[in-house]
Write a protein that holds these residues in place. Structure first.
Motif, PDB file in Angstrom:
ATOM      1  N   UNK A 125       0.849  -1.193   0.000  1.00  0.00           N
ATOM      2  CA  UNK A 125       0.000   0.000   0.000  1.00  0.00           C
ATOM      3  C   UNK A 125       0.885   1.243   0.000  1.00  0.00           C
ATOM      4  N   UNK A 126       0.336   2.315  -0.540  1.00  0.00           N
ATOM      5  CA  UNK A 126       1.086   3.577  -0.628  1.00  0.00           C
ATOM      6  C   UNK A 126       0.105   4.734  -0.495  1.00  0.00           C
ATOM      7  N   UNK A 172       4.162   7.785   1.491  1.00  0.00           N
ATOM      8  CA  UNK A 172       4.382   6.818   2.572  1.00  0.00           C
ATOM      9  C   UNK A 172       3.966   5.434   2.081  1.00  0.00           C
ATOM     10  N   UNK A 173       4.852   4.436   2.262  1.00  0.00           N
ATOM     11  CA  UNK A 173       4.512   3.061   1.890  1.00  0.00           C
ATOM     12  C   UNK A 173       4.802   2.125   3.057  1.00  0.00           C
ATOM     13  N   UNK A 208      14.082  18.046   1.555  1.00  0.00           N
ATOM     14  CA  UNK A 208      13.640  16.681   1.249  1.00  0.00           C
ATOM     15  C   UNK A 208      14.158  15.764   2.337  1.00  0.00           C
ATOM     16  N   UNK A 209      13.259  14.980   2.926  1.00  0.00           N
ATOM     17  CA  UNK A 209      13.654  13.955   3.892  1.00  0.00           C
ATOM     18  C   UNK A 209      13.104  12.623   3.411  1.00  0.00           C
ATOM     19  N   UNK A 210      13.954  11.601   3.469  1.00  0.00           N
ATOM     20  CA  UNK A 210      13.543  10.275   3.001  1.00  0.00           C
ATOM     21  C   UNK A 210      14.229   9.227   3.851  1.00  0.00           C
ATOM     22  N   UNK A 211      13.513   8.211   4.236  1.00  0.00           N
ATOM     23  CA  UNK A 211      14.124   7.160   5.031  1.00  0.00           C
ATOM     24  C   UNK A 211      13.103   6.198   5.576  1.00  0.00           C
ATOM     25  N   UNK A 250       7.494   0.982   7.327  1.00  0.00           N
ATOM     26  CA  UNK A 250       7.690   1.265   5.913  1.00  0.00           C
ATOM     27  C   UNK A 250       8.695   2.382   5.677  1.00  0.00           C
ATOM     28  N   UNK A 251       8.412   3.176   4.635  1.00  0.00           N
ATOM     29  CA  UNK A 251       9.287   4.276   4.244  1.00  0.00           C
ATOM     30  C   UNK A 251       8.456   5.536   4.043  1.00  0.00           C
ATOM     31  N   UNK A 252       9.120   6.684   4.167  1.00  0.00           N
ATOM     32  CA  UNK A 252       8.445   7.973   3.964  1.00  0.00           C
ATOM     33  C   UNK A 252       9.368   8.909   3.186  1.00  0.00           C
TER      34      UNK A 252
END
Length: 377
Positions: free
Chosen positions: A309-310, A326-327, A356-359, A364-366
Protein backbone atom coordinates in the motif's frame (compact mmCIF):
# COMPACT_ATOMS: atom_id res chain seq x y z
CA UNK A 1 -13.18 8.14 -17.29
CA UNK A 2 -9.77 6.65 -16.44
CA UNK A 3 -8.23 3.66 -18.12
CA UNK A 4 -8.82 1.55 -15.04
CA UNK A 5 -12.54 2.31 -15.18
CA UNK A 6 -12.68 1.18 -18.80
CA UNK A 7 -11.14 -2.22 -18.09
CA UNK A 8 -13.64 -5.02 -18.59
CA UNK A 9 -13.60 -8.38 -16.97
CA UNK A 10 -14.90 -10.23 -19.98
CA UNK A 11 -13.03 -8.16 -22.56
CA UNK A 12 -10.23 -5.67 -22.47
CA UNK A 13 -12.07 -2.57 -23.62
CA UNK A 14 -15.70 -2.70 -22.53
CA UNK A 15 -17.68 -3.00 -19.29
CA UNK A 16 -19.73 -6.20 -19.03
CA UNK A 17 -23.45 -5.67 -18.53
CA UNK A 18 -25.31 -7.01 -15.52
CA UNK A 19 -26.94 -9.58 -17.80
CA UNK A 20 -23.58 -10.88 -18.95
CA UNK A 21 -22.34 -11.13 -15.37
CA UNK A 22 -25.47 -13.05 -14.41
CA UNK A 23 -25.02 -15.38 -17.35
CA UNK A 24 -21.40 -16.02 -16.50
CA UNK A 25 -21.94 -16.60 -12.79
CA UNK A 26 -25.18 -18.61 -12.98
CA UNK A 27 -23.56 -21.79 -14.24
CA UNK A 28 -24.31 -23.40 -10.90
CA UNK A 29 -28.09 -23.03 -11.36
CA UNK A 30 -28.15 -26.61 -12.56
CA UNK A 31 -27.66 -27.77 -8.96
CA UNK A 32 -30.98 -26.23 -7.88
CA UNK A 33 -32.83 -28.80 -9.99
CA UNK A 34 -32.40 -31.40 -7.28
CA UNK A 35 -33.84 -29.55 -4.24
CA UNK A 36 -36.59 -28.07 -6.41
CA UNK A 37 -37.39 -31.57 -7.64
CA UNK A 38 -38.07 -32.76 -4.10
CA UNK A 39 -40.73 -30.06 -3.68
CA UNK A 40 -42.31 -30.70 -7.09
CA UNK A 41 -42.39 -34.51 -6.78
CA UNK A 42 -43.75 -34.43 -3.23
CA UNK A 43 -40.70 -35.88 -1.56
CA UNK A 44 -41.03 -32.91 0.82
CA UNK A 45 -44.62 -32.17 1.84
CA UNK A 46 -46.71 -30.05 4.17
CA UNK A 47 -45.25 -27.22 6.20
CA UNK A 48 -41.78 -28.59 5.50
CA UNK A 49 -42.37 -28.10 1.75
CA UNK A 50 -43.51 -24.50 2.32
CA UNK A 51 -40.38 -23.69 4.29
CA UNK A 52 -38.21 -25.46 1.74
CA UNK A 53 -39.75 -23.55 -1.18
CA UNK A 54 -39.46 -20.22 0.66
CA UNK A 55 -35.82 -20.87 1.53
CA UNK A 56 -35.03 -21.79 -2.07
CA UNK A 57 -36.68 -18.66 -3.51
CA UNK A 58 -35.02 -16.37 -0.96
CA UNK A 59 -31.67 -18.07 -1.59
CA UNK A 60 -31.95 -17.43 -5.34
CA UNK A 61 -32.93 -13.81 -4.68
CA UNK A 62 -29.92 -13.14 -2.48
CA UNK A 63 -27.66 -14.98 -4.90
CA UNK A 64 -28.75 -12.75 -7.77
CA UNK A 65 -28.56 -9.70 -5.52
CA UNK A 66 -24.96 -10.53 -4.64
CA UNK A 67 -24.11 -10.85 -8.32
CA UNK A 68 -25.76 -7.56 -9.31
CA UNK A 69 -24.32 -5.61 -6.35
CA UNK A 70 -20.79 -5.96 -7.69
CA UNK A 71 -19.70 -3.46 -10.35
CA UNK A 72 -17.60 -6.20 -11.90
CA UNK A 73 -16.04 -9.54 -11.00
CA UNK A 74 -13.12 -7.66 -9.41
CA UNK A 75 -14.63 -4.46 -7.99
CA UNK A 76 -17.01 -5.04 -5.11
CA UNK A 77 -20.07 -2.96 -4.35
CA UNK A 78 -21.19 -1.62 -1.00
CA UNK A 79 -23.63 -4.50 -0.37
CA UNK A 80 -21.72 -7.35 -1.99
CA UNK A 81 -20.21 -8.86 1.15
CA UNK A 82 -23.36 -8.51 3.34
CA UNK A 83 -25.46 -10.14 0.61
CA UNK A 84 -22.87 -12.90 0.21
CA UNK A 85 -22.98 -13.55 3.97
CA UNK A 86 -26.77 -13.95 3.92
CA UNK A 87 -26.56 -16.21 0.86
CA UNK A 88 -24.01 -18.37 2.67
CA UNK A 89 -26.22 -18.68 5.78
CA UNK A 90 -29.22 -19.68 3.66
CA UNK A 91 -27.18 -22.29 1.80
CA UNK A 92 -25.84 -23.78 5.02
CA UNK A 93 -29.32 -23.75 6.58
CA UNK A 94 -30.79 -25.65 3.63
CA UNK A 95 -28.06 -28.28 3.77
CA UNK A 96 -28.26 -28.76 7.55
CA UNK A 97 -32.07 -28.78 7.82
CA UNK A 98 -33.02 -30.84 4.77
CA UNK A 99 -29.88 -32.80 3.79
CA UNK A 100 -29.93 -34.99 0.68
CA UNK A 101 -30.14 -32.98 -2.52
CA UNK A 102 -30.13 -29.75 -0.51
CA UNK A 103 -26.45 -30.36 0.06
CA UNK A 104 -26.02 -28.86 -3.42
CA UNK A 105 -26.73 -25.34 -2.07
CA UNK A 106 -23.22 -24.96 -0.62
CA UNK A 107 -21.91 -26.26 -3.94
CA UNK A 108 -23.82 -23.49 -5.70
CA UNK A 109 -22.53 -20.86 -3.26
CA UNK A 110 -18.96 -21.82 -4.12
CA UNK A 111 -19.49 -20.22 -7.54
CA UNK A 112 -20.00 -16.88 -5.77
CA UNK A 113 -16.92 -17.38 -3.61
CA UNK A 114 -14.77 -17.88 -6.68
CA UNK A 115 -15.99 -14.68 -8.34
CA UNK A 116 -16.41 -12.39 -5.33
CA UNK A 117 -13.67 -13.20 -2.83
CA UNK A 118 -9.90 -12.76 -3.17
CA UNK A 119 -8.08 -16.02 -3.81
CA UNK A 120 -6.95 -16.77 -0.23
CA UNK A 121 -10.37 -16.06 1.29
CA UNK A 122 -12.06 -18.03 -1.47
CA UNK A 123 -9.88 -21.07 -0.72
CA UNK A 124 -10.86 -20.93 2.94
CA UNK A 125 -14.53 -20.56 1.97
CA UNK A 126 -14.25 -23.60 -0.32
CA UNK A 127 -12.70 -25.63 2.51
CA UNK A 128 -15.53 -24.55 4.85
CA UNK A 129 -18.11 -25.56 2.23
CA UNK A 130 -16.57 -29.03 2.00
CA UNK A 131 -16.86 -29.32 5.79
CA UNK A 132 -20.52 -28.19 5.67
CA UNK A 133 -21.41 -30.69 2.95
CA UNK A 134 -19.76 -33.60 4.75
CA UNK A 135 -21.05 -32.60 8.19
CA UNK A 136 -24.66 -32.06 7.05
CA UNK A 137 -24.54 -35.30 5.04
CA UNK A 138 -23.36 -37.31 8.05
CA UNK A 139 -26.04 -35.63 10.17
CA UNK A 140 -28.74 -36.91 7.79
CA UNK A 141 -27.01 -40.27 7.19
CA UNK A 142 -26.65 -39.64 3.45
CA UNK A 143 -24.73 -42.10 1.30
CA UNK A 144 -20.94 -41.78 1.47
CA UNK A 145 -20.73 -41.85 -2.34
CA UNK A 146 -23.00 -38.78 -2.57
CA UNK A 147 -20.92 -36.90 -0.01
CA UNK A 148 -17.68 -37.68 -1.83
CA UNK A 149 -19.16 -36.57 -5.16
CA UNK A 150 -20.47 -33.28 -3.74
CA UNK A 151 -17.21 -32.58 -1.92
CA UNK A 152 -15.29 -33.10 -5.17
CA UNK A 153 -17.71 -30.77 -6.95
CA UNK A 154 -17.16 -28.09 -4.31
CA UNK A 155 -13.40 -28.31 -4.76
CA UNK A 156 -13.59 -28.48 -8.58
CA UNK A 157 -15.95 -25.52 -8.96
CA UNK A 158 -14.03 -23.52 -6.37
CA UNK A 159 -10.70 -23.99 -8.14
CA UNK A 160 -12.31 -23.33 -11.54
CA UNK A 161 -13.94 -20.02 -10.65
CA UNK A 162 -11.03 -18.82 -8.53
CA UNK A 163 -8.89 -19.36 -11.63
CA UNK A 164 -11.40 -17.47 -13.77
CA UNK A 165 -11.36 -14.51 -11.38
CA UNK A 166 -7.55 -14.51 -11.21
CA UNK A 167 -7.44 -14.51 -15.01
CA UNK A 168 -9.67 -11.44 -15.11
CA UNK A 169 -7.55 -9.71 -12.48
CA UNK A 170 -4.42 -10.40 -14.52
CA UNK A 171 -6.19 -9.11 -17.64
CA UNK A 172 -7.01 -5.88 -15.82
CA UNK A 173 -3.44 -5.45 -14.55
CA UNK A 174 -2.08 -6.20 -18.02
CA UNK A 175 -4.32 -3.51 -19.49
CA UNK A 176 -3.13 -1.00 -16.89
CA UNK A 177 0.49 -1.90 -17.55
CA UNK A 178 -0.02 -1.63 -21.31
CA UNK A 179 -1.60 1.81 -20.91
CA UNK A 180 1.32 2.94 -18.75
CA UNK A 181 3.84 1.70 -21.33
CA UNK A 182 1.99 3.66 -24.01
CA UNK A 183 1.95 6.76 -21.81
CA UNK A 184 5.68 6.50 -21.14
CA UNK A 185 6.37 6.02 -24.86
CA UNK A 186 4.32 9.11 -25.69
CA UNK A 187 6.13 11.11 -23.00
CA UNK A 188 9.50 10.04 -24.34
CA UNK A 189 8.48 11.05 -27.86
CA UNK A 190 7.34 14.45 -26.62
CA UNK A 191 10.69 14.95 -24.91
CA UNK A 192 12.53 14.00 -28.09
CA UNK A 193 10.48 16.46 -30.14
CA UNK A 194 11.03 19.15 -27.51
CA UNK A 195 14.80 18.62 -27.55
CA UNK A 196 14.95 18.64 -31.36
CA UNK A 197 12.74 21.72 -31.60
CA UNK A 198 14.80 23.58 -29.04
CA UNK A 199 18.12 22.61 -30.65
CA UNK A 200 17.02 23.43 -34.20
CA UNK A 201 14.84 26.52 -33.83
CA UNK A 202 16.26 27.86 -30.59
CA UNK A 203 19.77 28.24 -31.98
CA UNK A 204 18.57 29.68 -35.27
CA UNK A 205 16.24 32.22 -33.70
CA UNK A 206 18.88 33.28 -31.19
CA UNK A 207 21.31 33.85 -34.06
CA UNK A 208 18.71 35.88 -35.98
CA UNK A 209 18.05 38.06 -32.95
CA UNK A 210 21.77 38.61 -32.38
CA UNK A 211 22.44 39.44 -36.04
CA UNK A 212 19.48 41.82 -36.12
CA UNK A 213 20.76 43.64 -33.06
CA UNK A 214 24.21 43.95 -34.64
CA UNK A 215 22.78 45.13 -37.97
CA UNK A 216 20.68 47.70 -36.14
CA UNK A 217 23.80 49.23 -34.65
CA UNK A 218 25.47 49.34 -38.07
CA UNK A 219 22.43 50.97 -39.72
CA UNK A 220 21.99 53.85 -37.29
CA UNK A 221 22.31 56.36 -40.14
CA UNK A 222 19.28 54.91 -41.94
CA UNK A 223 16.15 55.26 -39.80
CA UNK A 224 14.03 53.14 -42.19
CA UNK A 225 16.54 50.30 -42.31
CA UNK A 226 16.95 50.47 -38.55
CA UNK A 227 13.18 50.21 -38.02
CA UNK A 228 12.90 47.17 -40.28
CA UNK A 229 15.81 45.50 -38.52
CA UNK A 230 14.25 46.25 -35.13
CA UNK A 231 11.02 44.59 -36.34
CA UNK A 232 12.99 41.52 -37.41
CA UNK A 233 14.70 41.40 -34.00
CA UNK A 234 11.37 41.72 -32.16
CA UNK A 235 9.76 38.95 -34.21
CA UNK A 236 12.78 36.68 -33.69
CA UNK A 237 12.81 37.23 -29.94
CA UNK A 238 9.06 36.66 -29.73
CA UNK A 239 9.36 33.43 -31.71
CA UNK A 240 12.24 32.31 -29.50
CA UNK A 241 10.18 32.93 -26.38
CA UNK A 242 7.23 31.00 -27.81
CA UNK A 243 9.50 28.05 -28.68
CA UNK A 244 10.88 27.98 -25.14
CA UNK A 245 7.38 28.11 -23.66
CA UNK A 246 6.27 25.25 -25.90
CA UNK A 247 9.32 23.16 -24.99
CA UNK A 248 8.78 23.83 -21.28
CA UNK A 249 5.15 22.76 -21.58
CA UNK A 250 6.13 19.51 -23.31
CA UNK A 251 8.88 18.68 -20.86
CA UNK A 252 6.86 19.18 -17.68
CA UNK A 253 3.55 17.63 -16.73
CA UNK A 254 1.28 19.14 -14.12
CA UNK A 255 0.85 17.75 -10.61
CA UNK A 256 -2.67 16.37 -11.32
CA UNK A 257 -1.30 14.52 -14.36
CA UNK A 258 1.54 13.06 -12.28
CA UNK A 259 -0.92 11.98 -9.57
CA UNK A 260 -3.09 10.22 -12.16
CA UNK A 261 0.00 8.53 -13.56
CA UNK A 262 1.06 7.49 -10.03
CA UNK A 263 -2.33 5.88 -9.43
CA UNK A 264 -2.05 3.89 -12.66
CA UNK A 265 1.53 2.77 -11.94
CA UNK A 266 0.77 1.69 -8.37
CA UNK A 267 -2.36 -0.23 -9.42
CA UNK A 268 -0.47 -1.98 -12.20
CA UNK A 269 2.19 -2.99 -9.63
CA UNK A 270 -0.45 -4.41 -7.28
CA UNK A 271 -0.01 -1.63 -4.67
CA UNK A 272 -3.12 -0.18 -3.04
CA UNK A 273 -2.99 3.57 -3.56
CA UNK A 274 -4.52 6.42 -1.54
CA UNK A 275 -4.18 9.98 -2.84
CA UNK A 276 -5.19 13.04 -0.84
CA UNK A 277 -4.90 16.61 -2.13
CA UNK A 278 -5.83 19.79 -0.24
CA UNK A 279 -5.24 23.47 -0.87
CA UNK A 280 -4.49 23.11 -4.58
CA UNK A 281 -4.03 24.31 -7.29
CA UNK A 282 -0.40 25.18 -6.63
CA UNK A 283 1.55 28.06 -8.19
CA UNK A 284 3.23 27.09 -11.44
CA UNK A 285 6.79 26.48 -10.13
CA UNK A 286 5.54 24.46 -7.15
CA UNK A 287 3.19 22.46 -9.36
CA UNK A 288 6.01 21.30 -11.62
CA UNK A 289 8.44 20.61 -8.77
CA UNK A 290 6.00 18.52 -6.75
CA UNK A 291 4.93 16.74 -9.92
CA UNK A 292 8.52 15.61 -10.38
CA UNK A 293 8.68 14.60 -6.70
CA UNK A 294 5.53 12.48 -7.06
CA UNK A 295 7.05 10.73 -10.08
CA UNK A 296 10.32 10.03 -8.24
CA UNK A 297 8.57 8.82 -5.09
CA UNK A 298 6.24 6.52 -7.01
CA UNK A 299 9.15 5.07 -8.98
CA UNK A 300 10.99 4.24 -5.74
CA UNK A 301 7.90 2.55 -4.26
CA UNK A 302 7.37 0.38 -7.33
CA UNK A 303 11.02 -0.53 -7.89
CA UNK A 304 12.45 -0.89 -4.40
CA UNK A 305 9.91 -0.78 -1.58
CA UNK A 306 8.17 -4.17 -2.00
CA UNK A 307 5.08 -2.46 -0.64
CA UNK A 308 1.43 -3.48 -0.63
CA UNK A 309 0.00 0.00 0.00
CA UNK A 310 1.09 3.58 -0.63
CA UNK A 311 -0.34 6.91 0.52
CA UNK A 312 0.37 10.13 -1.40
CA UNK A 313 -0.68 13.36 0.29
CA UNK A 314 -0.26 16.92 -1.06
CA UNK A 315 -1.13 19.93 1.08
CA UNK A 316 -0.75 23.67 0.43
CA UNK A 317 -1.64 26.35 2.98
CA UNK A 318 -0.56 29.41 1.00
CA UNK A 319 2.81 29.57 2.72
CA UNK A 320 4.28 26.12 2.06
CA UNK A 321 3.55 23.08 -0.07
CA UNK A 322 4.16 19.62 1.42
CA UNK A 323 4.26 16.23 -0.27
CA UNK A 324 4.26 12.95 1.67
CA UNK A 325 4.75 9.57 -0.04
CA UNK A 326 4.38 6.82 2.57
CA UNK A 327 4.51 3.06 1.89
CA UNK A 328 4.48 -0.08 4.02
CA UNK A 329 7.36 -1.76 2.18
CA UNK A 330 10.47 -3.34 3.66
CA UNK A 331 12.77 -2.81 0.68
CA UNK A 332 15.83 -5.00 0.53
CA UNK A 333 16.01 -5.33 4.30
CA UNK A 334 19.25 -3.31 4.60
CA UNK A 335 20.00 0.30 5.54
CA UNK A 336 18.17 2.98 3.60
CA UNK A 337 20.27 4.58 0.85
CA UNK A 338 19.33 7.39 -1.51
CA UNK A 339 19.82 6.81 -5.21
CA UNK A 340 20.68 9.36 -7.87
CA UNK A 341 17.01 10.17 -8.43
CA UNK A 342 16.44 11.25 -4.83
CA UNK A 343 19.73 13.13 -4.74
CA UNK A 344 18.76 15.03 -7.89
CA UNK A 345 15.36 15.80 -6.40
CA UNK A 346 17.01 17.00 -3.19
CA UNK A 347 19.31 19.35 -5.11
CA UNK A 348 16.48 20.87 -7.10
CA UNK A 349 14.28 21.30 -4.01
CA UNK A 350 17.20 22.87 -2.14
CA UNK A 351 17.64 25.39 -4.97
CA UNK A 352 13.97 26.30 -4.50
CA UNK A 353 14.53 26.86 -0.77
CA UNK A 354 12.86 23.62 0.32
CA UNK A 355 13.87 20.39 2.03
CA UNK A 356 13.64 16.68 1.25
CA UNK A 357 13.65 13.95 3.89
CA UNK A 358 13.54 10.27 3.00
CA UNK A 359 14.12 7.16 5.03
CA UNK A 360 12.76 4.22 6.92
CA UNK A 361 10.17 4.54 9.64
CA UNK A 362 8.19 1.99 11.67
CA UNK A 363 6.15 0.04 9.15
CA UNK A 364 7.69 1.27 5.91
CA UNK A 365 9.29 4.28 4.24
CA UNK A 366 8.45 7.97 3.96
CA UNK A 367 9.46 10.64 1.46
CA UNK A 368 8.62 14.20 2.52
CA UNK A 369 9.14 17.30 0.36
CA UNK A 370 8.54 20.79 1.77
CA UNK A 371 8.83 23.86 -0.45
CA UNK A 372 7.98 27.48 0.45
CA UNK A 373 5.30 29.21 -1.58
CA UNK A 374 7.67 31.87 -2.85
CA UNK A 375 10.05 29.27 -4.31
CA UNK A 376 11.37 29.99 -7.78
CA UNK A 377 11.57 26.39 -9.03
Amino acid sequence: MSFADRISFGAADETPSAGRRLLGISVGLVYLVFPAGEIVTGAVTGVRAVWAGTLLVVYIGFFLGTTLSARSFVERGRWTYPLLAVTTVLGVAGAVVFGGSWLSLPVYTVVLYGFVLPAVRAIWAVAASVAVVIGAGLLHHDEPGLLIMLALQVVTLGVLFISVRNTRVLTRELGLARDEVARLAATEERLRIARDLHDLLGHSLSLIALKSELAGRLAEESPRARKEIEDIEAVARKALGEVREAVTGWRRRSLPEELDAARAVLRAAGVREQVRVSGTPLPGPLDGLLGWAVREGTTNVVRHARATSCRIEVTYDGRRATLDVVDDGKGGGGPYTQGSGLRGLGERVAQAGGTVTAGQEPGGHRLTVRVPAEADA
